[in-house]
Scaffold this active site. Sequence first.
Site, PDB file in Angstrom:
ATOM      1  N   GLU A  53       0.837  -1.214   0.000  1.00  0.00           N
ATOM      2  CA  GLU A  53       0.000   0.000   0.000  1.00  0.00           C
ATOM      3  C   GLU A  53       0.859   1.246   0.000  1.00  0.00           C
ATOM      4  O   GLU A  53       1.963   1.228   0.537  1.00  0.00           O
ATOM      5  CB  GLU A  53      -0.855   0.022   1.286  1.00  0.00           C
ATOM      6  N   LYS A  74       2.158   4.627   1.484  1.00  0.00           N
ATOM      7  CA  LYS A  74       2.190   5.173   2.842  1.00  0.00           C
ATOM      8  C   LYS A  74       1.762   6.632   2.734  1.00  0.00           C
ATOM      9  O   LYS A  74       2.548   7.506   2.377  1.00  0.00           O
ATOM     10  CB  LYS A  74       3.589   5.048   3.441  1.00  0.00           C
ATOM     11  N   ASP A 127       0.732  10.310   3.494  1.00  0.00           N
ATOM     12  CA  ASP A 127       1.275  11.255   4.464  1.00  0.00           C
ATOM     13  C   ASP A 127       0.138  12.110   5.022  1.00  0.00           C
ATOM     14  O   ASP A 127      -0.252  13.113   4.449  1.00  0.00           O
ATOM     15  CB  ASP A 127       2.311  12.141   3.763  1.00  0.00           C
ATOM     16  N   TYR A 174      -6.677   1.550   6.275  1.00  0.00           N
ATOM     17  CA  TYR A 174      -5.566   0.623   6.074  1.00  0.00           C
ATOM     18  C   TYR A 174      -5.560  -0.586   7.025  1.00  0.00           C
ATOM     19  O   TYR A 174      -4.730  -1.465   6.879  1.00  0.00           O
ATOM     20  CB  TYR A 174      -4.208   1.328   6.070  1.00  0.00           C
ATOM     21  N   LYS A 210      10.515   3.512   3.198  1.00  0.00           N
ATOM     22  CA  LYS A 210      10.471   4.970   3.043  1.00  0.00           C
ATOM     23  C   LYS A 210      11.182   5.389   1.761  1.00  0.00           C
ATOM     24  O   LYS A 210      12.242   4.878   1.420  1.00  0.00           O
ATOM     25  CB  LYS A 210      11.151   5.646   4.240  1.00  0.00           C
ATOM     26  N   CYS A 236      28.690  45.381   3.731  1.00  0.00           N
ATOM     27  CA  CYS A 236      27.478  44.760   4.266  1.00  0.00           C
ATOM     28  C   CYS A 236      26.235  45.296   3.544  1.00  0.00           C
ATOM     29  O   CYS A 236      26.063  46.511   3.453  1.00  0.00           O
ATOM     30  CB  CYS A 236      27.395  45.062   5.764  1.00  0.00           C
ATOM     31  N   CYS A 257      24.287  47.653   6.156  1.00  0.00           N
ATOM     32  CA  CYS A 257      24.777  48.907   6.738  1.00  0.00           C
ATOM     33  C   CYS A 257      25.972  49.504   6.002  1.00  0.00           C
ATOM     34  O   CYS A 257      26.439  50.591   6.346  1.00  0.00           O
ATOM     35  CB  CYS A 257      25.106  48.714   8.221  1.00  0.00           C
ATOM     36  N   CYS A 303      29.895  40.912   8.691  1.00  0.00           N
ATOM     37  CA  CYS A 303      29.818  42.372   8.676  1.00  0.00           C
ATOM     38  C   CYS A 303      30.578  42.861   9.909  1.00  0.00           C
ATOM     39  O   CYS A 303      30.359  42.361  11.016  1.00  0.00           O
ATOM     40  CB  CYS A 303      28.359  42.818   8.747  1.00  0.00           C
ATOM     41  N   CYS A 341      24.882  47.496  13.270  1.00  0.00           N
ATOM     42  CA  CYS A 341      24.324  47.136  11.953  1.00  0.00           C
ATOM     43  C   CYS A 341      22.842  46.791  12.142  1.00  0.00           C
ATOM     44  O   CYS A 341      22.506  45.916  12.943  1.00  0.00           O
ATOM     45  CB  CYS A 341      25.077  45.938  11.375  1.00  0.00           C
TER      46      CYS A 341
END
Length: 672
Positions: free
Chosen positions: A115, A117, A119, A227, A316, A410, A413, A427, A433
């Site tokens: 089957e 799986k 989610d 299930y 999985k 930066c 700033c 920076c 800043c």
Amino acid sequence: MTVPAKIKQEVASLRKQIAHHNRLYHSLDAPEIPDADYDALLLRLEELEQDYDLATADSPTQRVGSTPLDQFTQVRHEIAMLSLDKVFGEQELRDFESRIQKRLNSDEDLSYSCEPKVDGVAVSLLYEDGVLSRAATRGDGVTGEDITHNVKTIQSIPLKLKGLNGSSRLEVRGEIFLSKPGFEKLNERAQKEGTKVFVNPRNTAAGAVRQLDSKATAKIPLEMYCYSVGIVQGISLPTHLSEIFNELAELGLPVNPDRQTAHGIDACLDYCMSLLAKRDDLVYEIDGAVIKVDDLVTQQSLGQNAKSPRWAMAYKFPAEEKSTRVLDVEFQVGRTGTVTPVARLDPVFVGGVTVSNTTLHNMDEIKRLGLRIGDTVVVRRAGDVIPKIVKVLHPEKNKTPRKVKLPTTCPACGSAVEKDGEVLFRCSAGIICPAQRKESIKHFASRTAMDIEGLGSKLVDQLVDEELIENVADIYKLTLDQLAGLERMGTKSAQNLINAIEGSKATTLPRFLFALGIREVGDATAMALVNHFEDIDPLANATPEDLEKVADIGPIVAQHIAIFFNNKDNLALIKQLRKSGIHWPVVDTSVAEKPLEGQTFVLTGTLEAMPRNAAKAQLVGLGAKVAGSVSRNTDCVVAGPGAGSKLAKAEELGLKVMDEGEFLAFLDDLTK
Ligand code: IVH
């Protein structure tokens, strides 16, 4: 009471009309009539059912959502709801069959029910005398919550089973989920109406089944696939699971059309591979396949482990990957000044969420990937893990490539950007800043730190930009008037925020330390520091040598902590915060329970339900040591998906291994 034929006819006609409109609304998203007209039909039906005593268990009036509950009632599962062991590859699945054959003392191929799986969220439905009498969540497997009011709003779940007469009890179990088209329609509607968009189908479904107000659940087009069965009394079911599914379908219950029976493990592997190949085309999300021994007698003789049956296994699937284009690479400044490249992507739906930005970590990562702006890349996202660019596709096809260049100043700033260590850039401006200031305030207010609900990223930006706050201590000086005067903020939200700020003052020392944003001090380290020093003053006075005595603290972290507490501005800030009322209970750790004292744990693989740091913090808090590698001295290995060599070594040494589910239950037991 004799009911006039005319009334009977009207009731039948109303039920038919309502069923028709339900289908248009939920399955086709093409309502023909306005909500008000639909409500009028329902109201009329409700009236007639009441006046003439015509209500039936399967009438559409039973599905519309009832008065909101105050709280959930607990439900004890008569038969525990188990979870599944999982494997990630072919050999492991073959080992599963070998183990079964060994137990059965037979080398014959078995038949399996294969089957998808799905989610979503596990649910148990109880039908008594054919009528849906109770629906419950899985909870911890033993006790769940009563969600009957919400489940009744799910159109494909029958309120009454077909052709079941006489006294019987039948419990069916399955997964409630939201289909991909259902999710998209929901978000289109949310966008149109300007309400909050939903993040992904799974979380939306999980949120919807746990609503106290079932009218809210009724708006989400949930679905379900059965299930398994639990309680079976007064009804005889076939001897094989695959036949039980057919029987459930006959009773009117929804079963997954993509299930299959397979003979032998090779056929199961073929099933897994073909399911994986069509994963994108399925209308619902899956995270793998489930392989179950088909014959119930064999299931019985195989029995179960602590939490999962020996006759079933989840295979999985690998994390989902999709390709998309890198539209640009921008640079973000973090709370400690690190300048991080972030890829802006052409939005792509992968692993259950739409991804439009993803961090590239550092310039070395860009070099390793060979990434340029305009490239097509593969994005991977597993579970709740942050999305990641895994590789660049066909770099030669990018006709307008642009190299990613690290800015010299930066972006927030304009101060110089400096190299820090091997791969990082920072920076140089420090707390002046604005980007660093904003990020440190956001971190301080975040859920795992001071947990100030309502003080999110956008609001912090706004408060700093409007110069209402400059640092974290200023949060506690904000007034109701200041907040209510902000754009897009009502008085009620302002008051809520003031309450949340006030509420955050009662905290714990580990949270407070973590909130301060000391470099390299995450929640686990904060917890370890508190375990060792017990209060803030001895910690603030500790030398790097003292600090290195704390488990897991090395010279670099010790240095960062010492530098932080030697800084006058930081000490003044802490003083100010305490003066504004922030306090924590002083824990006498000498008497606090340390049930894991002397034990060593290793965490490996991905933990899906809790961040690894949080797991580490809990373990350290309970007295355990958390090590990075497995040895004979390890007491327990917690292995999440993707665990590799550490898990193999643990098995080789015969150590105790827990999966995440077992680990959570274990922590739960200890902290109860
Ligand atoms: S069987 C005794 N079958 O996966 C076996 N589970 O831990 C119990 N799930 O909690 C589960 N699709 O919510 C089974 N076809 C499927 C499933 C399925 C999804 C979920 C279920 C369970 C979890 C695994």
